[in-house]
Design a protein around this motif. Structure first.
Motif, PDB file in Angstrom:
ATOM      1  N   THR A   1       0.813  -1.218   0.000  1.00 27.30           N
ATOM      2  CA  THR A   1       0.000   0.000   0.000  1.00 27.30           C
ATOM      3  C   THR A   1       0.846   1.267   0.000  1.00 27.30           C
ATOM      4  OG1 THR A   1      -0.128  -0.069   2.406  1.00 27.30           O
ATOM      5  CG2 THR A   1      -1.943  -1.096   1.157  1.00 27.30           C
ATOM      6  N   MET A   2       2.142   1.154   0.336  1.00 21.99           N
ATOM      7  CA  MET A   2       3.035   2.304   0.333  1.00 21.99           C
ATOM      8  C   MET A   2       4.482   1.827   0.124  1.00 21.99           C
ATOM      9  SD  MET A   2       3.641   5.327   3.166  1.00 21.99           S
ATOM     10  CE  MET A   2       1.985   5.942   3.118  1.00 21.99           C
ATOM     11  N   PRO A   3       4.810   1.444  -1.117  1.00 20.38           N
ATOM     12  CA  PRO A   3       6.153   0.914  -1.368  1.00 20.38           C
ATOM     13  C   PRO A   3       7.214   2.009  -1.363  1.00 20.38           C
ATOM     14  CG  PRO A   3       4.911   1.033  -3.402  1.00 20.38           C
ATOM     15  CD  PRO A   3       3.970   1.422  -2.304  1.00 20.38           C
ATOM     16  N   TYR A   4       8.448   1.589  -1.043  1.00 19.62           N
ATOM     17  CA  TYR A   4       9.595   2.514  -1.157  1.00 19.62           C
ATOM     18  C   TYR A   4       9.956   2.693  -2.621  1.00 19.62           C
ATOM     19  CZ  TYR A   4      10.402   0.985   3.685  1.00 19.62           C
ATOM     20  OH  TYR A   4      10.269   0.660   4.993  1.00 19.62           O
ATOM     21  N   ALA A   5       9.846   1.576  -3.350  1.00 16.40           N
ATOM     22  CA  ALA A   5      10.230   1.575  -4.759  1.00 16.40           C
ATOM     23  C   ALA A   5       9.535   0.418  -5.459  1.00 16.40           C
ATOM     24  CB  ALA A   5      11.740   1.428  -4.898  1.00 16.40           C
ATOM     25  N   ILE A   6       9.356   0.575  -6.759  1.00 18.98           N
ATOM     26  CA  ILE A   6       8.807  -0.476  -7.615  1.00 18.98           C
ATOM     27  C   ILE A   6       9.776  -0.610  -8.782  1.00 18.98           C
ATOM     28  CG2 ILE A   6       6.834  -1.249  -8.969  1.00 18.98           C
ATOM     29  CD1 ILE A   6       5.193   0.990  -7.543  1.00 18.98           C
ATOM     30  N   MET A   7      10.076  -1.845  -9.155  1.00 19.73           N
ATOM     31  CA  MET A   7      10.930  -2.022 -10.322  1.00 19.73           C
ATOM     32  C   MET A   7      10.472  -3.202 -11.154  1.00 19.73           C
ATOM     33  SD  MET A   7      14.585  -3.464  -9.053  1.00 19.73           S
ATOM     34  CE  MET A   7      14.705  -4.596  -7.686  1.00 19.73           C
ATOM     35  N   GLY A   8      10.717  -3.080 -12.437  1.00 18.78           N
ATOM     36  CA  GLY A   8      10.479  -4.155 -13.382  1.00 18.78           C
ATOM     37  C   GLY A   8      11.818  -4.556 -13.974  1.00 18.78           C
ATOM     38  N   ILE A   9      12.101  -5.851 -13.972  1.00 18.88           N
ATOM     39  CA  ILE A   9      13.399  -6.345 -14.419  1.00 18.88           C
ATOM     40  C   ILE A   9      13.217  -7.349 -15.552  1.00 18.88           C
ATOM     41  CG2 ILE A   9      15.445  -7.679 -13.670  1.00 18.88           C
ATOM     42  CD1 ILE A   9      15.371  -4.910 -12.480  1.00 18.88           C
ATOM     43  N   ASP A  10      14.125  -7.321 -16.492  1.00 22.65           N
ATOM     44  CA  ASP A  10      14.160  -8.300 -17.581  1.00 22.65           C
ATOM     45  C   ASP A  10      14.101  -9.702 -16.977  1.00 22.65           C
ATOM     46  OD1 ASP A  10      15.572 -10.256 -19.346  1.00 22.65           O
ATOM     47  OD2 ASP A  10      15.722  -8.515 -20.654  1.00 22.65           O
ATOM     48  N   PRO A  11      13.244 -10.581 -17.494  1.00 27.46           N
ATOM     49  CA  PRO A  11      13.089 -11.925 -16.926  1.00 27.46           C
ATOM     50  C   PRO A  11      14.367 -12.768 -16.913  1.00 27.46           C
ATOM     51  CG  PRO A  11      11.351 -11.486 -18.509  1.00 27.46           C
ATOM     52  CD  PRO A  11      12.312 -10.349 -18.593  1.00 27.46           C
ATOM     53  N   SER A  12      15.373 -12.393 -17.680  1.00 27.54           N
ATOM     54  CA  SER A  12      16.617 -13.165 -17.672  1.00 27.54           C
ATOM     55  C   SER A  12      17.492 -12.833 -16.464  1.00 27.54           C
ATOM     56  CB  SER A  12      17.400 -12.939 -18.970  1.00 27.54           C
ATOM     57  OG  SER A  12      17.866 -11.607 -19.048  1.00 27.54           O
ATOM     58  N   TYR A  13      17.078 -11.839 -15.652  1.00 31.12           N
ATOM     59  CA  TYR A  13      17.804 -11.451 -14.436  1.00 31.12           C
ATOM     60  C   TYR A  13      17.022 -11.871 -13.201  1.00 31.12           C
ATOM     61  CZ  TYR A  13      21.194  -8.625 -16.973  1.00 31.12           C
ATOM     62  OH  TYR A  13      22.203  -8.215 -17.795  1.00 31.12           O
ATOM     63  N   MET A  14      17.733 -12.053 -12.103  1.00 32.19           N
ATOM     64  CA  MET A  14      17.117 -12.404 -10.818  1.00 32.19           C
ATOM     65  C   MET A  14      17.411 -11.302  -9.808  1.00 32.19           C
ATOM     66  SD  MET A  14      17.359 -16.494 -10.653  1.00 32.19           S
ATOM     67  CE  MET A  14      16.674 -16.396  -9.086  1.00 32.19           C
ATOM     68  N   ILE A  15      16.568 -11.224  -8.780  1.00 31.29           N
ATOM     69  CA  ILE A  15      16.760 -10.293  -7.676  1.00 31.29           C
ATOM     70  C   ILE A  15      17.102 -11.139  -6.444  1.00 31.29           C
ATOM     71  CG2 ILE A  15      15.705  -8.457  -6.302  1.00 31.29           C
ATOM     72  CD1 ILE A  15      15.809  -7.753  -9.244  1.00 31.29           C
ATOM     73  N   PRO A  16      18.381 -11.213  -6.056  1.00 34.27           N
ATOM     74  CA  PRO A  16      18.758 -12.095  -4.935  1.00 34.27           C
ATOM     75  C   PRO A  16      18.584 -11.417  -3.573  1.00 34.27           C
ATOM     76  CG  PRO A  16      20.721 -11.144  -5.889  1.00 34.27           C
ATOM     77  CD  PRO A  16      19.548 -10.628  -6.689  1.00 34.27           C
ATOM     78  N   SER A  17      17.367 -11.038  -3.254  1.00 40.99           N
ATOM     79  CA  SER A  17      17.111 -10.367  -1.983  1.00 40.99           C
ATOM     80  C   SER A  17      15.689 -10.657  -1.534  1.00 40.99           C
ATOM     81  CB  SER A  17      17.304  -8.858  -2.126  1.00 40.99           C
ATOM     82  OG  SER A  17      16.861  -8.196  -0.971  1.00 40.99           O
ATOM     83  N   SER A  18      15.535 -10.887  -0.237  1.00 47.75           N
ATOM     84  CA  SER A  18      14.196 -11.128   0.305  1.00 47.75           C
ATOM     85  C   SER A  18      13.449  -9.820   0.578  1.00 47.75           C
ATOM     86  CB  SER A  18      14.293 -11.956   1.585  1.00 47.75           C
ATOM     87  OG  SER A  18      15.057 -11.253   2.555  1.00 47.75           O
ATOM     88  N   PHE A  19      14.109  -8.682   0.397  1.00 47.22           N
ATOM     89  CA  PHE A  19      13.455  -7.390   0.616  1.00 47.22           C
ATOM     90  C   PHE A  19      12.526  -7.028  -0.529  1.00 47.22           C
ATOM     91  CE2 PHE A  19      17.347  -6.929   3.163  1.00 47.22           C
ATOM     92  CZ  PHE A  19      16.744  -6.745   4.388  1.00 47.22           C
ATOM     93  N   TRP A  20      12.750  -7.616  -1.689  1.00 47.87           N
ATOM     94  CA  TRP A  20      11.933  -7.321  -2.860  1.00 47.87           C
ATOM     95  C   TRP A  20      10.855  -8.379  -2.997  1.00 47.87           C
ATOM     96  CZ3 TRP A  20      12.219  -2.771  -5.103  1.00 47.87           C
ATOM     97  CH2 TRP A  20      13.361  -2.011  -4.886  1.00 47.87           C
ATOM     98  N   ILE A  21       9.624  -7.931  -3.122  1.00 44.12           N
ATOM     99  CA  ILE A  21       8.474  -8.829  -3.199  1.00 44.12           C
ATOM    100  C   ILE A  21       7.972  -8.843  -4.641  1.00 44.12           C
ATOM    101  CG2 ILE A  21       6.127  -9.237  -2.365  1.00 44.12           C
ATOM    102  CD1 ILE A  21       7.129  -7.507   0.150  1.00 44.12           C
ATOM    103  N   ALA A  22       7.934 -10.037  -5.224  1.00 43.55           N
ATOM    104  CA  ALA A  22       7.466 -10.182  -6.605  1.00 43.55           C
ATOM    105  C   ALA A  22       5.949 -10.030  -6.659  1.00 43.55           C
ATOM    106  CB  ALA A  22       7.885 -11.544  -7.145  1.00 43.55           C
ATOM    107  N   PHE A  23       5.465  -9.439  -7.729  1.00 40.37           N
ATOM    108  CA  PHE A  23       4.017  -9.336  -7.937  1.00 40.37           C
ATOM    109  C   PHE A  23       3.730  -9.189  -9.419  1.00 40.37           C
ATOM    110  CE2 PHE A  23       5.233  -4.960  -8.017  1.00 40.37           C
ATOM    111  CZ  PHE A  23       4.230  -4.230  -8.637  1.00 40.37           C
TER     112      PHE A  23
END
Length: 154
Positions: free
Chosen positions: A65-87
């Protein structure tokens, strides 16, 4: 000429040159995976209107309901962090999230392209956070965004 003082000067100069070379090698190794953000009004518009590219994988940090940031990443990359929530963004959801970015009372949120070290676009970013760093590791296909937790500014 005093031979011991000559060798002492040479040793000091050699030590300084060696230290500088080590520093340059160390810094170049640290900086090789750093990407950068490139401000883009079209990315801002896409987030605010809810019409972001569907081919990207989306993540947010903070509360939905109040994110710090939103990002979209190319599917060939991964986000190795539990702080980022996929949706999976829906247009109305993206409009609501984008209009309620944490910290917008201090700074207006803005859209950016996320660039790899070679300058290729690997994603998009929307936030009011200032001066985050981004590590785009092309070999391991990972993207890491480094920033100070906004709630610690209070």
């Amino acid at each position: 000429m005093n031979v011991p003082s000559y060798f002492s000067k040479c040793r000091g100069l050699c030590f300084k040159l060696l230290a500088m070379a080590a520093l340059i090698v160390g810094l170049s190794g640290c900086l090789e995976n750093y990407g950068r953000f490139s401000r883009d009004a079209q990315v801002s518009h896409a987030f605010r209107s809810g019409s972001v590219p569907q081919e990207l994988n989306y993540f947010y940090a903070g509360k939905e309901t109040m994110p710090y940031a939103i990002m979209g990443i190319d599917p060939s990359y991964m986000i190795p962090s539990s702080f980022w929530i996929a949706f999976e963004p829906q247009p109305e959801q993206m409009r609501k999230m984008s209009s309620n970015i944490y910290g917008k009372d201090r700074y207006d949120p803005y859209g950016f392209n996320i660039l790899d070290p070679d300058g290729a676009i690997v994603g998009i970013w929307f936030s009011s956070l200032h001066f985050p760093s981004i590590n785009v590791d092309q070999q391991n296909r990972t993207v890491k965004v480094l920033y100070k937790n906004p709630e610690s500014y209070r």
